[in-house]
Enzyme design. Structure first.
Site, PDB file in Angstrom:
ATOM      1  N   ARG A  11       0.542  -9.193  13.882  1.00 47.30           N
ATOM      2  CA  ARG A  11       0.004  -7.965  12.947  1.00 47.30           C
ATOM      3  C   ARG A  11      -1.199  -8.670  11.948  1.00 47.30           C
ATOM      4  NH1 ARG A  11       4.784  -4.844  10.435  1.00 47.30           N
ATOM      5  NH2 ARG A  11       3.284  -3.553   9.400  1.00 47.30           N
ATOM      6  N   LYS A  40       0.731  -1.138   0.174  1.00 43.67           N
ATOM      7  CA  LYS A  40      -0.023   0.223   0.142  1.00 43.67           C
ATOM      8  C   LYS A  40       0.893   1.244  -0.096  1.00 43.67           C
ATOM      9  CE  LYS A  40      -2.160  -0.978   3.912  1.00 43.67           C
ATOM     10  NZ  LYS A  40      -1.620  -2.266   4.360  1.00 43.67           N
ATOM     11  N   ARG A  51      -8.724   1.181   9.979  1.00 45.36           N
ATOM     12  CA  ARG A  51      -8.294  -0.393  10.199  1.00 45.36           C
ATOM     13  C   ARG A  51      -9.331  -1.093  10.931  1.00 45.36           C
ATOM     14  NH1 ARG A  51      -2.624   0.760   9.598  1.00 45.36           N
ATOM     15  NH2 ARG A  51      -1.368  -1.236   9.772  1.00 45.36           N
ATOM     16  N   ARG A 101      12.242  -2.107  11.617  1.00 44.43           N
ATOM     17  CA  ARG A 101      11.245  -1.629  12.520  1.00 44.43           C
ATOM     18  C   ARG A 101      10.880  -2.617  13.265  1.00 44.43           C
ATOM     19  NH1 ARG A 101       6.229   0.457   8.566  1.00 44.43           N
ATOM     20  NH2 ARG A 101       4.979  -0.726  10.253  1.00 44.43           N
ATOM     21  N   ARG A 150      12.098  -6.046   5.087  1.00 37.39           N
ATOM     22  CA  ARG A 150      12.041  -4.626   4.731  1.00 37.39           C
ATOM     23  C   ARG A 150      12.859  -4.042   5.896  1.00 37.39           C
ATOM     24  NH1 ARG A 150       6.027  -1.842   5.077  1.00 37.39           N
ATOM     25  NH2 ARG A 150       5.929  -2.294   7.263  1.00 37.39           N
TER      26      ARG A 150
HETATM   27  P1  AMP Z   1       1.840   0.804   9.390  1.00 41.11           P
HETATM   28  O1  AMP Z   1       2.782   1.590   8.848  1.00 41.11           O
HETATM   29  O2  AMP Z   1       0.458   1.295   8.443  1.00 41.11           O
HETATM   30  O3  AMP Z   1       1.885  -0.493   9.210  1.00 41.11           O
HETATM   31  O4  AMP Z   1       1.289   1.034  10.696  1.00 41.11           O
HETATM   32  C1  AMP Z   1       2.213   0.648  11.578  1.00 41.11           C
HETATM   33  C2  AMP Z   1       1.306   0.708  13.148  1.00 41.11           C
HETATM   34  O5  AMP Z   1       0.953   1.925  13.354  1.00 41.11           O
HETATM   35  C3  AMP Z   1       0.294  -0.474  13.164  1.00 41.11           C
HETATM   36  O6  AMP Z   1       0.677  -1.692  13.481  1.00 41.11           O
HETATM   37  C4  AMP Z   1      -0.632   0.123  14.432  1.00 41.11           C
HETATM   38  O7  AMP Z   1       0.084  -0.207  15.535  1.00 41.11           O
HETATM   39  C5  AMP Z   1      -0.602   1.549  14.035  1.00 41.11           C
HETATM   40  N1  AMP Z   1      -1.737   2.146  13.233  1.00 41.11           N
HETATM   41  C6  AMP Z   1      -1.533   2.674  12.009  1.00 41.11           C
HETATM   42  N2  AMP Z   1      -2.685   3.035  11.392  1.00 41.11           N
HETATM   43  C7  AMP Z   1      -3.473   2.402  12.299  1.00 41.11           C
HETATM   44  C8  AMP Z   1      -5.049   2.649  12.419  1.00 41.11           C
HETATM   45  N3  AMP Z   1      -5.727   3.174  11.486  1.00 41.11           N
HETATM   46  N4  AMP Z   1      -5.452   2.111  13.573  1.00 41.11           N
HETATM   47  C9  AMP Z   1      -4.800   1.854  14.793  1.00 41.11           C
HETATM   48  N5  AMP Z   1      -3.477   1.625  14.584  1.00 41.11           N
HETATM   49  C10 AMP Z   1      -2.616   2.178  13.620  1.00 41.11           C
END
Ligand code: AMP
Length: 220
Positions: A171, A13, A88, A160, A127
């Protein structure tokens, strides 16, 4: 142009959002990036989010909805945006509908990208990020050591915490439980565009552009 990119973590994404953002000159809104920036800046939000994110869990809906309200109402989003990582949960999706109607947004694309779990684990565990400029790399395709090829910073490449295999599995489980039901929500409510996320990055972009350019695919 309003685009919601939706799908499991590691499906691409962020990569596609970056490409589309440049092509259409609209901001790429990644809630993960917003939270990581808050952590880097040691803000109150960052302090609250850090542990939750490192454990691969979701930050609370209340916090995320507030962030979205503020971000989407800002001038930089006035001509469109690409959402990556939001919504989410079903509750976040419902609240997003409200934000859209408050902002008078009634057209856009909801694009669902998917690949198999094994591929997600393979991609995410390889990654790497640059601490300094935020560039993303993947050991599967990029030849990198500790120096960032883009900004030249030394010792800036890191993994990360939530890209470690055990956390990735968590996740994915949370994704299936809390986020995947959104697919059904959008399918019932509006048109959902499904894209197979396997294969070459450029081919996937082509598939996305093809559906975006078919006007009947406007989804909201
Ligand atoms: P991402 O970079 O999109 O994989 O997001 C990394 C982490 O940020 C996720 O595993 C969540 O802990 C938090 N996070 C990002 N977006 C959301 C969301 N819309 N709702 C809840 N937690 C989020």
């Amino acid at each position: 142009m309003y685009i919601i990119l939706f799908g499991p973590p590691g499906v691409g994404k962020g990569t596609q959002a970056k490409i589309l953002s440049e092509k259409y000159n609209i901001p790429h809104i990644s809630t993960g990036d917003i939270l990581r920036e808050a952590i880097a800046n040691k803000t109150e939000l960052g302090l609250r989010a850090r542990e939750i994110m490192d454990a691969g869990k979701l930050v609370s809906d209340d916090i995320m909805i507030e962030i979205m309200k503020e971000t989407l109402a800002s001038p930089k989003c006035a001509n469109g945006f690409i959402l990556d990582g939001y919504p989410r949960t079903i509750f976040q999706a419902e609240e997003l509908d409200k934000i859209f109607s408050e902002l008078g947004i009634s057209n856009g694309f909801i694009i669902y990208i998917d690949v198999k779990d094994e591929e997600i684990i393979r991609r995410l565990s390889n990654r790497r990020n640059c601490k300094n400029c935020g560039s993303l790399y993947n050991l599967l395709y990029d030849k990198i050591n500790n120096r960032c090829p883009k900004c030249g910073a030394n010792d800036s490449i890191y993994q990360r915490e939530d890209d470690k295999e055990e956390v990735i599995k968590k996740r994915l489980a949370i994704y299936k439980e809390s986020t995947l039901p959104i697919k059904d929500y959008y399918q019932k409510k509006s048109h959902l565009i499904s894209i197979n996320g396997n294969g070459d990055i450029n081919k996937i972009t082509e598939k996305i552009l093809e559906v975006i350019n078919r006007p009947m695919n406007q989804s909201m």
